[in-house]
Design a protein around this motif. Structure first.
Motif, PDB file in Angstrom:
ATOM      1  N   LYS A  20       0.838  -1.204   0.000  1.00  0.00           N
ATOM      2  CA  LYS A  20       0.000   0.000   0.000  1.00  0.00           C
ATOM      3  C   LYS A  20       0.868   1.247   0.000  1.00  0.00           C
ATOM      4  CE  LYS A  20      -3.566   2.359   2.622  1.00  0.00           C
ATOM      5  NZ  LYS A  20      -4.392   2.366   3.818  1.00  0.00           N
ATOM      6  N   ARG A  21       1.904   1.276   0.842  1.00  0.00           N
ATOM      7  CA  ARG A  21       2.789   2.449   0.917  1.00  0.00           C
ATOM      8  C   ARG A  21       3.565   2.600  -0.399  1.00  0.00           C
ATOM      9  NH1 ARG A  21       3.264   7.383   2.123  1.00  0.00           N
ATOM     10  NH2 ARG A  21       5.331   8.028   2.731  1.00  0.00           N
ATOM     11  N   LEU A  22       4.012   1.491  -0.981  1.00  0.00           N
ATOM     12  CA  LEU A  22       4.709   1.552  -2.265  1.00  0.00           C
ATOM     13  C   LEU A  22       3.788   2.139  -3.328  1.00  0.00           C
ATOM     14  CD1 LEU A  22       7.116   0.978  -4.093  1.00  0.00           C
ATOM     15  CD2 LEU A  22       6.263  -1.361  -4.356  1.00  0.00           C
ATOM     16  N   ALA A  23       2.535   1.738  -3.306  1.00  0.00           N
ATOM     17  CA  ALA A  23       1.553   2.274  -4.262  1.00  0.00           C
ATOM     18  C   ALA A  23       1.400   3.780  -4.082  1.00  0.00           C
ATOM     19  CB  ALA A  23       0.214   1.562  -4.098  1.00  0.00           C
ATOM     20  N   GLU A  24       1.318   4.222  -2.827  1.00  0.00           N
ATOM     21  CA  GLU A  24       1.179   5.657  -2.555  1.00  0.00           C
ATOM     22  C   GLU A  24       2.395   6.436  -3.044  1.00  0.00           C
ATOM     23  OE1 GLU A  24       0.657   5.670   1.670  1.00  0.00           O
ATOM     24  OE2 GLU A  24      -1.444   5.034   1.551  1.00  0.00           O
ATOM     25  N   LEU A  25       3.585   5.932  -2.741  1.00  0.00           N
ATOM     26  CA  LEU A  25       4.821   6.640  -3.101  1.00  0.00           C
ATOM     27  C   LEU A  25       5.085   6.642  -4.600  1.00  0.00           C
ATOM     28  CD1 LEU A  25       7.231   5.417  -0.272  1.00  0.00           C
ATOM     29  CD2 LEU A  25       6.227   7.697  -0.539  1.00  0.00           C
ATOM     30  N   SER A  26       4.705   5.550  -5.265  1.00  0.00           N
ATOM     31  CA  SER A  26       5.013   5.423  -6.691  1.00  0.00           C
ATOM     32  C   SER A  26       3.924   5.993  -7.594  1.00  0.00           C
ATOM     33  CB  SER A  26       5.240   3.953  -7.052  1.00  0.00           C
ATOM     34  OG  SER A  26       4.057   3.202  -6.863  1.00  0.00           O
ATOM     35  N   GLY A  27       2.707   6.136  -7.063  1.00  0.00           N
ATOM     36  CA  GLY A  27       1.604   6.593  -7.893  1.00  0.00           C
ATOM     37  C   GLY A  27       1.037   5.487  -8.775  1.00  0.00           C
ATOM     38  N   VAL A  28       1.361   4.246  -8.417  1.00  0.00           N
ATOM     39  CA  VAL A  28       0.877   3.062  -9.141  1.00  0.00           C
ATOM     40  C   VAL A  28      -0.180   2.408  -8.255  1.00  0.00           C
ATOM     41  CG1 VAL A  28       1.576   0.800 -10.045  1.00  0.00           C
ATOM     42  CG2 VAL A  28       3.111   2.747 -10.269  1.00  0.00           C
TER      43      VAL A  28
END
Length: 63
Positions: A20-28
């Motif tokens: 979830k955090r990776l999605a937030e940071l990457s915009g994916v």
């Protein structure tokens, strides 16, 4: 492009980061991150966004 699932999971663990955090940071989207983690391929742009969010070179996480 195919991101190596093991390398992706290892980088997430190193940073104590959730999908979830990776999605937030990457915009994916989280669904896309989940698909990539499941072995699906992605576009170069998405791969670069993920690498940038993980603060690694793209070459370090691709198969």
């Amino acid at each position: 492009m195919r991101i190596d699932r093991i390398k992706l999971v290892a980088e997430l663990a190193k940073r104590d980061m959730t999908q979830k955090r990776l999605a937030e940071l990457s915009g994916v989207s989280r669904a896309t991150i989940n698909s990539i983690r499941g072995g699906k391929s992605c576009s170069n742009a998405v791969g670069q966004k993920i690498a940038d969010a993980l603060e690694v070179k793209l070459e370090k996480i691709v198969e």
